[in-house]
Design a protein around this motif. Structure first.
Motif, PDB file in Angstrom:
ATOM      1  N   LEU A 305      25.679   1.084 -10.083  1.00 55.11           N
ATOM      2  CA  LEU A 305      25.861   1.527  -8.699  1.00 55.11           C
ATOM      3  C   LEU A 305      25.552   3.016  -8.578  1.00 55.11           C
ATOM      4  CD1 LEU A 305      26.774   0.984  -5.797  1.00 55.11           C
ATOM      5  CD2 LEU A 305      29.138   1.364  -6.535  1.00 55.11           C
ATOM      6  N   ALA A 306      26.035   3.802  -9.514  1.00 53.54           N
ATOM      7  CA  ALA A 306      25.755   5.231  -9.491  1.00 53.54           C
ATOM      8  C   ALA A 306      24.263   5.501  -9.599  1.00 53.54           C
ATOM      9  CB  ALA A 306      26.513   5.932 -10.613  1.00 53.54           C
ATOM     10  N   ALA A 307      23.570   4.713 -10.420  1.00 56.77           N
ATOM     11  CA  ALA A 307      22.132   4.917 -10.603  1.00 56.77           C
ATOM     12  C   ALA A 307      21.356   4.709  -9.313  1.00 56.77           C
ATOM     13  CB  ALA A 307      21.607   3.973 -11.680  1.00 56.77           C
ATOM     14  N   LEU A 308      21.821   3.810  -8.443  1.00 59.04           N
ATOM     15  CA  LEU A 308      21.108   3.523  -7.202  1.00 59.04           C
ATOM     16  C   LEU A 308      21.037   4.737  -6.281  1.00 59.04           C
ATOM     17  CD1 LEU A 308      22.435  -0.059  -6.387  1.00 59.04           C
ATOM     18  CD2 LEU A 308      20.078   0.581  -6.929  1.00 59.04           C
ATOM     19  N   GLY A 309      21.998   5.645  -6.405  1.00 60.17           N
ATOM     20  CA  GLY A 309      21.939   6.886  -5.635  1.00 60.17           C
ATOM     21  C   GLY A 309      22.218   6.735  -4.155  1.00 60.17           C
ATOM     22  N   ALA A 310      23.090   5.816  -3.771  1.00 61.05           N
ATOM     23  CA  ALA A 310      23.443   5.641  -2.359  1.00 61.05           C
ATOM     24  C   ALA A 310      24.188   6.865  -1.839  1.00 61.05           C
ATOM     25  CB  ALA A 310      24.300   4.393  -2.179  1.00 61.05           C
ATOM     26  N   GLU A 311      24.120   7.075  -0.545  1.00 64.72           N
ATOM     27  CA  GLU A 311      24.741   8.257   0.058  1.00 64.72           C
ATOM     28  C   GLU A 311      26.260   8.219  -0.024  1.00 64.72           C
ATOM     29  OE1 GLU A 311      23.171   8.271   3.997  1.00 64.72           O
ATOM     30  OE2 GLU A 311      21.095   8.589   3.326  1.00 64.72           O
ATOM     31  N   ASP A 312      26.863   7.086   0.209  1.00 60.53           N
ATOM     32  CA  ASP A 312      28.328   6.964   0.160  1.00 60.53           C
ATOM     33  C   ASP A 312      28.685   5.562  -0.297  1.00 60.53           C
ATOM     34  OD1 ASP A 312      31.063   7.183   0.448  1.00 60.53           O
ATOM     35  OD2 ASP A 312      31.037   6.959   2.631  1.00 60.53           O
ATOM     36  N   ALA A 313      28.450   5.285  -1.573  1.00 60.98           N
ATOM     37  CA  ALA A 313      28.706   3.948  -2.097  1.00 60.98           C
ATOM     38  C   ALA A 313      30.173   3.578  -1.989  1.00 60.98           C
ATOM     39  CB  ALA A 313      28.246   3.858  -3.550  1.00 60.98           C
ATOM     40  N   ALA A 314      31.058   4.527  -2.247  1.00 64.83           N
ATOM     41  CA  ALA A 314      32.491   4.230  -2.207  1.00 64.83           C
ATOM     42  C   ALA A 314      32.920   3.783  -0.818  1.00 64.83           C
ATOM     43  CB  ALA A 314      33.295   5.452  -2.641  1.00 64.83           C
ATOM     44  N   GLY A 315      32.415   4.437   0.201  1.00 65.94           N
ATOM     45  CA  GLY A 315      32.771   4.056   1.567  1.00 65.94           C
ATOM     46  C   GLY A 315      32.074   2.785   2.012  1.00 65.94           C
ATOM     47  N   ALA A 316      30.810   2.654   1.660  1.00 65.97           N
ATOM     48  CA  ALA A 316      30.037   1.489   2.093  1.00 65.97           C
ATOM     49  C   ALA A 316      30.584   0.196   1.522  1.00 65.97           C
ATOM     50  CB  ALA A 316      28.578   1.661   1.687  1.00 65.97           C
ATOM     51  N   LEU A 317      31.129   0.259   0.305  1.00 69.00           N
ATOM     52  CA  LEU A 317      31.622  -0.939  -0.358  1.00 69.00           C
ATOM     53  C   LEU A 317      33.139  -1.004  -0.387  1.00 69.00           C
ATOM     54  CD1 LEU A 317      29.153  -1.080  -3.397  1.00 69.00           C
ATOM     55  CD2 LEU A 317      28.891  -2.028  -1.096  1.00 69.00           C
ATOM     56  N   ARG A 318      33.771  -0.038   0.270  1.00 68.59           N
ATOM     57  CA  ARG A 318      35.231   0.025   0.331  1.00 68.59           C
ATOM     58  C   ARG A 318      35.821  -0.080  -1.079  1.00 68.59           C
ATOM     59  NH1 ARG A 318      38.523  -0.603   4.787  1.00 68.59           N
ATOM     60  NH2 ARG A 318      36.695   0.042   5.980  1.00 68.59           N
ATOM     61  N   LEU A 319      35.390   0.824  -1.950  1.00 64.30           N
ATOM     62  CA  LEU A 319      35.909   0.836  -3.311  1.00 64.30           C
ATOM     63  C   LEU A 319      37.359   1.307  -3.322  1.00 64.30           C
ATOM     64  CD1 LEU A 319      32.938   2.393  -5.339  1.00 64.30           C
ATOM     65  CD2 LEU A 319      33.355   0.000  -4.751  1.00 64.30           C
ATOM     66  N   SER A 320      38.089   0.898  -4.343  1.00 64.19           N
ATOM     67  CA  SER A 320      39.450   1.377  -4.509  1.00 64.19           C
ATOM     68  C   SER A 320      39.415   2.853  -4.881  1.00 64.19           C
ATOM     69  CB  SER A 320      40.159   0.588  -5.608  1.00 64.19           C
ATOM     70  OG  SER A 320      39.596   0.901  -6.875  1.00 64.19           O
ATOM     71  N   ARG A 321      40.571   3.514  -4.832  1.00 62.86           N
ATOM     72  CA  ARG A 321      40.614   4.926  -5.199  1.00 62.86           C
ATOM     73  C   ARG A 321      40.165   5.138  -6.631  1.00 62.86           C
ATOM     74  NH1 ARG A 321      46.303   7.275  -2.608  1.00 62.86           N
ATOM     75  NH2 ARG A 321      45.721   6.995  -0.406  1.00 62.86           N
ATOM     76  N   ALA A 322      40.615   4.256  -7.519  1.00 60.46           N
ATOM     77  CA  ALA A 322      40.234   4.385  -8.924  1.00 60.46           C
ATOM     78  C   ALA A 322      38.731   4.193  -9.100  1.00 60.46           C
ATOM     79  CB  ALA A 322      41.000   3.379  -9.777  1.00 60.46           C
ATOM     80  N   GLU A 323      38.160   3.227  -8.392  1.00 64.58           N
ATOM     81  CA  GLU A 323      36.722   2.980  -8.484  1.00 64.58           C
ATOM     82  C   GLU A 323      35.933   4.138  -7.898  1.00 64.58           C
ATOM     83  OE1 GLU A 323      36.773  -1.928  -8.198  1.00 64.58           O
ATOM     84  OE2 GLU A 323      36.701  -0.699  -6.383  1.00 64.58           O
ATOM     85  N   ALA A 324      36.408   4.678  -6.777  1.00 63.91           N
ATOM     86  CA  ALA A 324      35.731   5.823  -6.164  1.00 63.91           C
ATOM     87  C   ALA A 324      35.766   7.035  -7.085  1.00 63.91           C
ATOM     88  CB  ALA A 324      36.384   6.160  -4.826  1.00 63.91           C
ATOM     89  N   ARG A 325      36.868   7.198  -7.818  1.00 62.78           N
ATOM     90  CA  ARG A 325      36.971   8.308  -8.759  1.00 62.78           C
ATOM     91  C   ARG A 325      35.936   8.168  -9.873  1.00 62.78           C
ATOM     92  NH1 ARG A 325      41.935   8.377  -8.787  1.00 62.78           N
ATOM     93  NH2 ARG A 325      42.359   6.987 -10.544  1.00 62.78           N
ATOM     94  N   VAL A 326      35.691   6.942 -10.321  1.00 63.15           N
ATOM     95  CA  VAL A 326      34.661   6.719 -11.329  1.00 63.15           C
ATOM     96  C   VAL A 326      33.292   7.134 -10.795  1.00 63.15           C
ATOM     97  CG1 VAL A 326      33.411   4.955 -12.642  1.00 63.15           C
ATOM     98  CG2 VAL A 326      35.911   4.894 -12.537  1.00 63.15           C
ATOM     99  N   GLN A 327      33.012   6.779  -9.539  1.00 60.00           N
ATOM    100  CA  GLN A 327      31.734   7.172  -8.951  1.00 60.00           C
ATOM    101  C   GLN A 327      31.608   8.687  -8.873  1.00 60.00           C
ATOM    102  OE1 GLN A 327      28.921   5.245  -7.943  1.00 60.00           O
ATOM    103  NE2 GLN A 327      30.074   3.868  -9.286  1.00 60.00           N
ATOM    104  N   GLU A 328      32.692   9.368  -8.548  1.00 63.48           N
ATOM    105  CA  GLU A 328      32.663  10.833  -8.525  1.00 63.48           C
ATOM    106  C   GLU A 328      32.336  11.384  -9.911  1.00 63.48           C
ATOM    107  OE1 GLU A 328      36.380  12.191  -7.051  1.00 63.48           O
ATOM    108  OE2 GLU A 328      36.084  11.399  -5.025  1.00 63.48           O
ATOM    109  N   GLU A 329      32.947  10.812 -10.927  1.00 62.20           N
ATOM    110  CA  GLU A 329      32.697  11.274 -12.289  1.00 62.20           C
ATOM    111  C   GLU A 329      31.248  11.030 -12.696  1.00 62.20           C
ATOM    112  OE1 GLU A 329      35.564   9.295 -14.710  1.00 62.20           O
ATOM    113  OE2 GLU A 329      37.264  10.490 -13.991  1.00 62.20           O
ATOM    114  N   LEU A 330      30.703   9.888 -12.274  1.00 65.05           N
ATOM    115  CA  LEU A 330      29.329   9.554 -12.637  1.00 65.05           C
ATOM    116  C   LEU A 330      28.306  10.407 -11.890  1.00 65.05           C
ATOM    117  CD1 LEU A 330      29.604   5.674 -12.914  1.00 65.05           C
ATOM    118  CD2 LEU A 330      29.189   7.290 -14.773  1.00 65.05           C
ATOM    119  N   HIS A 331      28.748  11.115 -10.877  1.00 68.24           N
ATOM    120  CA  HIS A 331      27.873  12.058 -10.170  1.00 68.24           C
ATOM    121  C   HIS A 331      28.202  13.500 -10.540  1.00 68.24           C
ATOM    122  CE1 HIS A 331      27.097   8.476  -7.662  1.00 68.24           C
ATOM    123  NE2 HIS A 331      25.938   9.057  -7.426  1.00 68.24           N
ATOM    124  N   SER A 332      28.982  13.691 -11.587  1.00 69.04           N
ATOM    125  CA  SER A 332      29.369  15.031 -12.020  1.00 69.04           C
ATOM    126  C   SER A 332      28.143  15.839 -12.443  1.00 69.04           C
ATOM    127  CB  SER A 332      30.348  14.937 -13.193  1.00 69.04           C
ATOM    128  OG  SER A 332      30.560  16.211 -13.764  1.00 69.04           O
TER     129      SER A 332
END
Length: 428
Positions: A305-332
């Protein structure tokens, strides 16, 4: 995605399924009503894939299912009785038993159903032919809509008219790509289904982000979802769901993995960890090159998911807080050494793979550096500054010491770090 057109084992389910004592108890309890194994259990059993849940379709009405299950000493639970589903618990396991149904009205998200006595009605309302396969208690497969031929060809085809099936529930668009990723043959996507998905892509706006997110997790967890995601992009579906996402970026990530980002002939523990789901202890198999070959696991959907480079994957897919935190880390944007120290070895390796897939150069010793950094522990603590710094000054001093320590490649000795902390704490 399956690259070979493997044929099903036959038209009879294996005894490992039909001999299941709990299943046989449920089927026997419903007799003399017609009760059939249906859907994913039949599909996977014929393909030799793992079978988890076993669903049952019957011409008995829900009230009769409840009555007969209880009379047989089983536990009936009315989990979806208004829609015809009763969960029958046998030997501690739940079997969803659903009455044959036909759709009366649909609105693109849910259906109003009426019960039916006809298997054909039940099959005609299902999404794909490979999911409309049934089997009786002896394992004989019943194929009312041509699912066996499609299963043999690894071809995903809607039951009946694709436009009508999609209009009944627009989530079926995303399910088409998800099932193609898991069961479809590479290069074998049904043109009529693809065209229908493209025509109705805008209908996905009517589906909740939670349902969209659940499907995307499953799709990106497939052994090789690259073609499915590329087809989504060509059909206009990817942009509808994940603005800014680009299937080519996922392809680049998979290419890095297939080429052995860990280095020719090498498979360090950290590199294996990048391909595993969260919290999975990786094993290393030298020579393994595909993500699914490492410890028999699939690549982490979060990394894809991080590789796809979406603008707001966490919001678009309604990820949990923990999942959204992983996405933040993967965009570090942290240097890899610091990422390994702060986020852990596995996450830093994932960052390295993402950066490599975007064409960024990695130092020749990136693996060793990540492993070294992840194992480091700041050699001073508040106790070393007791009596000299306290309160905000203590926090400021420890933070300065940590920054200096990381900047030194984790090599500054404790005494030097104490001096740094004292200077920062005193504001000098």
């Amino acid at each position: 995605m399956t690259t070979a057109g493997a044929t099903p084992a036959g038209t009879t389910l294996p005894e490992a399924i039909t001999g299941d004592p709990a299943l046989r108890r449920v089927l026997a309890a419903l007799a003399p009503a017609r009760a059939l194994i249906v859907g994913g259990a039949v599909r996977n059993a014929l393909l030799g894939e793992p079978v988890s849940d076993i669903d049952i379709a019957t011409d008995a009405r829900p009230e009769l299912v409840m009555e007969r299950a209880a009379a047989a000493g089983l536990k009936p639970v009315p989990t979806g009785i208004d829609h015809g589903t009763v969960t029958v618990v046998a030997d501690g396991r739940g079997f969803e038993v659903t009455s044959f149904r036909r759709d009366v009205a649909t609105d693109g998200r849910r259906a109003e159903v009426a019960f039916s006595d006809r298997l054909e009605d039940d099959a005609s309302r299902r999404d794909f032919t490979i999911n409309a396969l049934y089997a009786d208690a002896e394992g004989e497969v019943i194929d009312p809509v041509g699912g066996l031929a499609d299963l043999a060809a690894r071809r995903l085809r809607f039951v009946g008219d694709p436009d009508q099936r999609i209009a009944e529930d627009y989530l079926r668009i995303l399910r088409f790509f998800r099932f193609h990723a898991w069961y479809g043959r590479k290069g074998g996507a049904d043109p009529a289904a693809l065209a229908a998905c493209a025509r109705h892509a805008a209908g996905l706006a009517r589906i909740s982000r939670e349902r969209i997110g659940a499907e995307m997790r499953k799709l990106l967890s497939a052994p090789d979802p690259v073609e499915a995601v590329a087809l989504m992009q060509a059909a206009g579906v990817l942009a509808q769901l994940l603005p800014g996402a680009d299937a080519a970026r996922l392809s680049a990530l998979e290419a890095v993995a297939l080429d052995g980002a860990a280095g020719p002939g090498r498979c360090p523990r950290a590199a294996a960890a990048a391909f595993l789901p969260e919290n999975s202890p990786p094993d290393c198999f030298p020579g393994a090159r595909k993500p699914r070959d490492i410890s028999g696991q699939k690549m982490d959907w979060q990394l894809r998911l991080a590789a796809l480079g979406a603008e707001d994957a966490a919001g678009a897919l309604r990820l949990s807080r923990a999942e959204a935190r992983v996405q933040e880390e993967l965009h570090s944007t942290l240097p890899l050494d610091e990422a390994a120290y702060r986020l852990g070895e596995a996450r830093a390796v994932q960052l390295a793979l993402l950066r490599a897939s975007r064409g960024e150069g990695l130092p020749a010793d990136w693996r060793e550096r990540i492993g070294f950094a992840a194992a480091q522990v700041l050699p001073i603590s508040a106790a070393d500054l007791a009596g000299r710094l306290s309160g905000p000054a203590l926090g400021r001093g420890l933070k300065a010491a940590e920054v200096a320590w990381i900047g030194s490649g984790f090599r500054l000795p404790a005494a030097a770090l104490v001096d740094v902390a004292l200077q920062a704490g005193d504001g000098t």
